[in-house]
Structures are given as C-alpha cells and as structure tokens.
Write a protein that holds these residues in place. Structure first.
Motif, PDB file in Angstrom:
ATOM      1  N   ARG A  35       0.834  -1.215   0.000  1.00  0.00           N
ATOM      2  CA  ARG A  35       0.000   0.000   0.000  1.00  0.00           C
ATOM      3  C   ARG A  35       0.865   1.261   0.000  1.00  0.00           C
ATOM      4  O   ARG A  35       0.689   2.162   0.822  1.00  0.00           O
ATOM      5  N   LEU A  36       1.791   1.323  -0.951  1.00  0.00           N
ATOM      6  CA  LEU A  36       2.726   2.434  -1.035  1.00  0.00           C
ATOM      7  C   LEU A  36       2.531   3.258  -2.309  1.00  0.00           C
ATOM      8  O   LEU A  36       3.442   3.964  -2.737  1.00  0.00           O
ATOM      9  N   THR A  37       1.348   3.154  -2.894  1.00  0.00           N
ATOM     10  CA  THR A  37       1.121   3.810  -4.172  1.00  0.00           C
ATOM     11  C   THR A  37       1.315   5.321  -4.088  1.00  0.00           C
ATOM     12  O   THR A  37       2.046   5.919  -4.882  1.00  0.00           O
ATOM     13  N   PHE A  38       0.666   5.954  -3.103  1.00  0.00           N
ATOM     14  CA  PHE A  38       0.771   7.401  -2.970  1.00  0.00           C
ATOM     15  C   PHE A  38       2.198   7.808  -2.607  1.00  0.00           C
ATOM     16  O   PHE A  38       2.725   8.816  -3.098  1.00  0.00           O
ATOM     17  N   VAL A  74      14.907   7.579   0.831  1.00  0.00           N
ATOM     18  CA  VAL A  74      15.469   7.374   2.171  1.00  0.00           C
ATOM     19  C   VAL A  74      14.890   8.387   3.156  1.00  0.00           C
ATOM     20  O   VAL A  74      14.509   8.037   4.283  1.00  0.00           O
ATOM     21  N   VAL A  75      14.808   9.654   2.738  1.00  0.00           N
ATOM     22  CA  VAL A  75      14.256  10.697   3.617  1.00  0.00           C
ATOM     23  C   VAL A  75      12.798  10.410   3.947  1.00  0.00           C
ATOM     24  O   VAL A  75      12.381  10.481   5.116  1.00  0.00           O
ATOM     25  N   ILE A  76      12.004  10.051   2.934  1.00  0.00           N
ATOM     26  CA  ILE A  76      10.593   9.740   3.166  1.00  0.00           C
ATOM     27  C   ILE A  76      10.450   8.534   4.078  1.00  0.00           C
ATOM     28  O   ILE A  76       9.599   8.512   4.981  1.00  0.00           O
ATOM     29  N   ALA A  77      11.288   7.518   3.876  1.00  0.00           N
ATOM     30  CA  ALA A  77      11.238   6.327   4.723  1.00  0.00           C
ATOM     31  C   ALA A  77      11.532   6.685   6.181  1.00  0.00           C
ATOM     32  O   ALA A  77      10.830   6.234   7.098  1.00  0.00           O
ATOM     33  N   ASN A  85       1.153   8.553  10.863  1.00  0.00           N
ATOM     34  CA  ASN A  85      -0.120   9.249  10.768  1.00  0.00           C
ATOM     35  C   ASN A  85      -0.019  10.572  10.015  1.00  0.00           C
ATOM     36  O   ASN A  85      -1.025  11.164   9.641  1.00  0.00           O
ATOM     37  N   ARG A  86       1.216  11.047   9.789  1.00  0.00           N
ATOM     38  CA  ARG A  86       1.421  12.276   9.033  1.00  0.00           C
ATOM     39  C   ARG A  86       2.102  11.992   7.699  1.00  0.00           C
ATOM     40  O   ARG A  86       2.683  12.902   7.105  1.00  0.00           O
ATOM     41  N   ALA A  87       2.019  10.767   7.243  1.00  0.00           N
ATOM     42  CA  ALA A  87       2.718  10.375   6.016  1.00  0.00           C
ATOM     43  C   ALA A  87       2.248  11.183   4.817  1.00  0.00           C
ATOM     44  O   ALA A  87       3.052  11.588   3.966  1.00  0.00           O
ATOM     45  N   ASP A  88       0.938  11.457   4.725  1.00  0.00           N
ATOM     46  CA  ASP A  88       0.423  12.187   3.571  1.00  0.00           C
ATOM     47  C   ASP A  88       0.999  13.595   3.501  1.00  0.00           C
ATOM     48  O   ASP A  88       1.332  14.096   2.420  1.00  0.00           O
ATOM     49  N   SER A  89       1.149  14.242   4.667  1.00  0.00           N
ATOM     50  CA  SER A  89       1.715  15.597   4.694  1.00  0.00           C
ATOM     51  C   SER A  89       3.184  15.589   4.290  1.00  0.00           C
ATOM     52  O   SER A  89       3.654  16.462   3.548  1.00  0.00           O
ATOM     53  N   ILE A  90       3.920  14.589   4.789  1.00  0.00           N
ATOM     54  CA  ILE A  90       5.348  14.473   4.470  1.00  0.00           C
ATOM     55  C   ILE A  90       5.551  14.218   2.984  1.00  0.00           C
ATOM     56  O   ILE A  90       6.414  14.832   2.339  1.00  0.00           O
ATOM     57  N   ILE A  91       4.737  13.322   2.417  1.00  0.00           N
ATOM     58  CA  ILE A  91       4.844  13.007   0.993  1.00  0.00           C
ATOM     59  C   ILE A  91       4.516  14.234   0.152  1.00  0.00           C
ATOM     60  O   ILE A  91       5.208  14.547  -0.823  1.00  0.00           O
ATOM     61  N   GLY A  92       3.465  14.955   0.545  1.00  0.00           N
ATOM     62  CA  GLY A  92       3.098  16.170  -0.175  1.00  0.00           C
ATOM     63  C   GLY A  92       4.203  17.215  -0.132  1.00  0.00           C
ATOM     64  O   GLY A  92       4.479  17.894  -1.132  1.00  0.00           O
ATOM     65  N   LEU A  93       4.868  17.306   1.016  1.00  0.00           N
ATOM     66  CA  LEU A  93       5.973  18.251   1.164  1.00  0.00           C
ATOM     67  C   LEU A  93       7.132  17.904   0.239  1.00  0.00           C
ATOM     68  O   LEU A  93       7.661  18.768  -0.478  1.00  0.00           O
TER      69      LEU A  93
END
Length: 264
Positions: A35-38, A74-77, A85-93
C-alpha cells in the motif's frame, strides 16, 4: 509494426519497453501489496528535482534523477517510519519540494533546449543506446535484490509485526522497498513520464492480483502484462502518431476494464 523494426529508434524503444515492464511488474507488486502507491507517487514527482539538477550540471539526466530519487526515498522512509499518521503531509511536502527544485534549476540553466514534456509524459521513442544500457543495469540490480531478499520482503509485505518478531529488520526492508521503487520510477521516466508512472506500476499488478495467489506469481504475471501493454501502446503510438506514454496507459486501462467486465 514489423516493418518499423528496421529503425534503430523503434528497436531501442521496444527493448526499453520490455526492460521497464519487467521492473514495473516486480516493483509494482511490492508497491500494491505494501500500500505504497501514494508514497511512490511522491518519490516519482520529487525526482523532477534530480532532472533539473542534472540539466543544470550537464550530467546524464537519468543518473541525476536516480540519485535524487534514492535520497528522497530514504528521507521519506525515515520520516514516515516515525510519523505514519502524518505520512500524507510528508509526501506532499517532498513532492512539492522536488518539483520546485527541478523548476528552479531549469530556470537558471543558461540556454537549455531540453524537451521537458518528454520527462513529464514520456517519450520512449527517444531512448538512446546509453539509456537502454542504464535500464538493463537497473533491471539486473532490482531482480538480484528481490531474489536475494525475497523471503524477508515477503514477510515484511504481508505481516510486518510478525516479521519483526522473527528478527527481521522491518525498517531496513521498508526503506529498501522504497529505494527499489525509486529506481523503477527513474527507469520508467522515458517510457511514460513522471505523471503516468504510477499507472504503469499499479494497473498490471491490479489485473495480476485476480489470477495470482502468490507474490512471486504476481510479479511474473505483472511483468508479462506490463510488457503486453507497452507493446500495444507502442504500436498505437507508431501508427497514429500520438504520445507513446499516454498510448501505453490507455491500452492498459482498456484491457483492465474489459477483463474485469468479462470476469464479472
């Protein structure tokens, strides 16, 4: 399309399409199962920063995109492991940051004449011999890593808590999966571009899920389906003189829809 194979650029496009399809089938299966599509989409768009930096420095674009994509993965990981719980915000950033960096470096590059649309939407017929070699090396690396760590990746993908109890370093393999995804994204840039790369990773796997009960089978079937979609898309692109990346994805969506309707 057989008469078109006499041209070198068509041969390169076909070879590149097959190479990309193999890696897309393998990594796409891992992306969907985990479930890592986004998250992978964030890495894909962030790699635009590497494209801009490579153009500015005058180095190979795929190399610059690879380095930038790996660093982003690596940074996202690291950030998402501590803040799921804040993964969507981090990915968007990271998504926005990568795109912004790429645009700035391209703007300050004196006298550049690179067709940036080919990196956004793909231009597989523009693949060079050097690109084919680069994709071959990436494919070999991805396949080797997956084969060596298949059991660990399988365990982490389906039950990370149980895998952790068995002594498997789930953080390492979570990061490894993202790095492999970043490499696959870079390899697919020439085929379908950054905008459509997630579709190439997910559509074949989504269809393969209906026929496969094991992860290994899903990887093989996804690679075969991705290859089929790529060949059909290339043929449509050649005969009707339209974008190769869009043709590949439209072919995939149409076949997926027909198969799903028939199964129902």
């Amino acid at each position: 399309m057989l008469e078109a194979l006499q041209y070198d650029f068509i041969q390169n496009a076909l070879i590149a399409g097959i190479l990309i399809s193999i890696s897309a089938g393998i990594i796409g299966s891992l992306v969907v199962v985990n479930r890592l599509t986004f998250l992978t989409g964030g890495i894909a768009h962030s790699s635009y920063g590497g494209i801009g930096l490579a153009i500015y420095l005058g180095i190979p674009v795929l190399f610059g995109a690879t380095v930038f994509a790996i660093i982003t993965a690596v940074v996202i990981a690291m950030l998402t492991l501590k803040n799921r719980n804040r993964a969507d915000s981090i990915i968007g950033l990271m998504w926005a940051f990568g795109m912004a960096v790429g645009i700035i470096f391209i703007d300050i590059t004196p006298g550049y004449n690179v067709d940036l649309m080919s990196y956004l939407f793909g231009s597989i017929i523009a693949v060079s011999n050097g690109d084919v070699l680069y994709m071959t090396i990436l494919d070999i690396f991805i396949i080797s890593i997956v084969m060596i760590f298949y059991k660990q990746i399988l365990a982490v993908s389906y039950d990370s808590e149980f895998a952790s109890l068995r002594g498997i370093n789930t953080k390492f393999f979570y990061t490894l999966i993202l790095i492999l995804a970043s490499l696959c994204v870079v390899a697919a840039i020439k085929a379908v571009g950054l905008i459509l790369v997630i579709a190439l990773l997910t559509i074949p796997t989504y269809l393969a899920e209906s026929f496969a009960s094991r992860l290994s089978t899903m990887m093989i079937l996804s690679s075969a389906l991705a290859t089929l979609f790529t060949i059909i898309g290339l043929a449509i692109s050649y005969y009707y003189d339209i974008s190769s990346g869009a043709s590949i994805i439209i072919s995939a969506v149409v076949i997926l829809t027909v198969v799903k309707l028939l199964r129902r």
